[in-house]
Design a protein around this motif. Sequence first.
Motif, PDB file in Angstrom:
ATOM      1  N   GLU A  31       3.038  -0.453   1.709  1.00  0.00           N
ATOM      2  CA  GLU A  31       4.215   0.057   1.013  1.00  0.00           C
ATOM      3  C   GLU A  31       4.866  -1.051   0.186  1.00  0.00           C
ATOM      4  O   GLU A  31       5.214  -0.854  -0.968  1.00  0.00           O
ATOM      5  CB  GLU A  31       5.211   0.572   2.050  1.00  0.00           C
ATOM      6  N   SER A  58       5.354  -1.122  -3.933  1.00  0.00           N
ATOM      7  CA  SER A  58       6.574  -1.135  -4.713  1.00  0.00           C
ATOM      8  C   SER A  58       6.631  -2.357  -5.636  1.00  0.00           C
ATOM      9  O   SER A  58       7.151  -2.256  -6.741  1.00  0.00           O
ATOM     10  CB  SER A  58       7.808  -0.995  -3.827  1.00  0.00           C
ATOM     11  N   ASP A  64       4.700  -1.196  -8.513  1.00  0.00           N
ATOM     12  CA  ASP A  64       5.420  -0.250  -9.367  1.00  0.00           C
ATOM     13  C   ASP A  64       6.362  -0.961 -10.336  1.00  0.00           C
ATOM     14  O   ASP A  64       6.526  -0.523 -11.479  1.00  0.00           O
ATOM     15  CB  ASP A  64       6.226   0.734  -8.495  1.00  0.00           C
TER      16      ASP A  64
END
Lengths: 224, 224
Positions: free
Chosen positions: B18, B22, B25
């Motif tokens: 995770e 991110s 991203d």
Amino acid sequence: MRSSREANDVTRELPVVERILSANDLVARENRRILDAHGIRAINIMASPGAGKTSLILRSVEGLQHELRIGVIEGDVAGRVDADKVAERGVPVVQINTGGGCHLDAPQVQGALERLPLEAIDLLFVENVGNLICPTGFDLGEHLKVMIANVPEGDDKPIKYPGMFTAVDALVLNKVDLAPYVDFDDQKFRTAFRALNASAPLFPVSCRTGEGIPVWVEWLRSQR
Amino acid sequence: MRSSREANDVTRELPVVERILSANDLVARENRRILDAHGIRAINIMASPGAGKTSLILRSVEGLQHELRIGVIEGDVAGRVDADKVAERGVPVVQINTGGGCHLDAPQVQGALERLPLEAIDLLFVENVGNLICPTGFDLGEHLKVMIANVPEGDDKPIKYPGMFTAVDALVLNKVDLAPYVDFDDQKFRTAFRALNASAPLFPVSCRTGEGIPVWVEWLRSQR
């Protein structure tokens, strides 16, 4: 702006992968002990999506079912298409769905072993998730790693995905019946493969027509 | 013996993924800003190994090179076979080698953008690593995700690899010229795809014969 140093920080988190790998290796060792205790020979079948993993397993079942008791573990991201095909032949099979996972790992295989009649199996095929990259990095406790390449996939795959071609104990080249209709340079493929792996036998087959299957089955027989 | 609780502990380490996602991203957002500032439309091309990613890019270059300036980023585990093929056409290209990585990520694409003549590019193809699973999870900053399925790979792929079929803005079905020689149920494939993705257009093509390519090129034209 995102600095390249920050991108490097992401890379530096990679040691976590090492920890997962070594936990995996311990479970794989335990799987191998369980398999050996039952006299089961296990083969990890790895390939791209659609290369013919299930087809090769079904052809192998056909060739060996009168002399060996076969079991199958099917690995897929989702679905049970393959497990259903195997179960239709009366072969004990367990389907693993990885969710988003791009390879099988040893704990998943251990869970599947618990649900198979191990005392009634001589030869176990473990069909990995369709992926030419990550499955190589995860020992499942198998005795042999077999890869299936295929003709329409192209002759340049050993150059692009060297890890798996290097690691395997045998290479099957499937869909040779499609050779007249695609541009596949057999010599180029063999040269690239042999640069990575000098010893693994290569079996050209067509799971569709049955061509080459008897030689593959004979090799399987010799591996018991 | 390895307990199943210990296997679960391995699974519990997954939140690390995770954090990588991110960070990825944020870099992807920055990539998109860079692309937009240069008026570049970027397409992330995803598929299995050997599905025809480079072939489709070369066909698209052929169809559009007199009206659009095209650039290419090639992603592979190893080698520069594809980049060489693209460079032969006089198209600006950067090769990314991921080492063992099974997908491209946004920092890798950012590094490639720094080495391309962005002011001289209208349309950028980013050819992802051959893999039907992980590339879907990593935004590269592209504007469109395109997937290439292919006929000899089989009609059951949407069932087994639902994530990518669900995520794409367009689906190309390559190697339709091989349909007479394999068992591919077109209706079954379409039904499984439409159950996951109601809106993405589907383009049946043969990069080998050129069949269907004009319609695909027309769609590309409409996406500018």
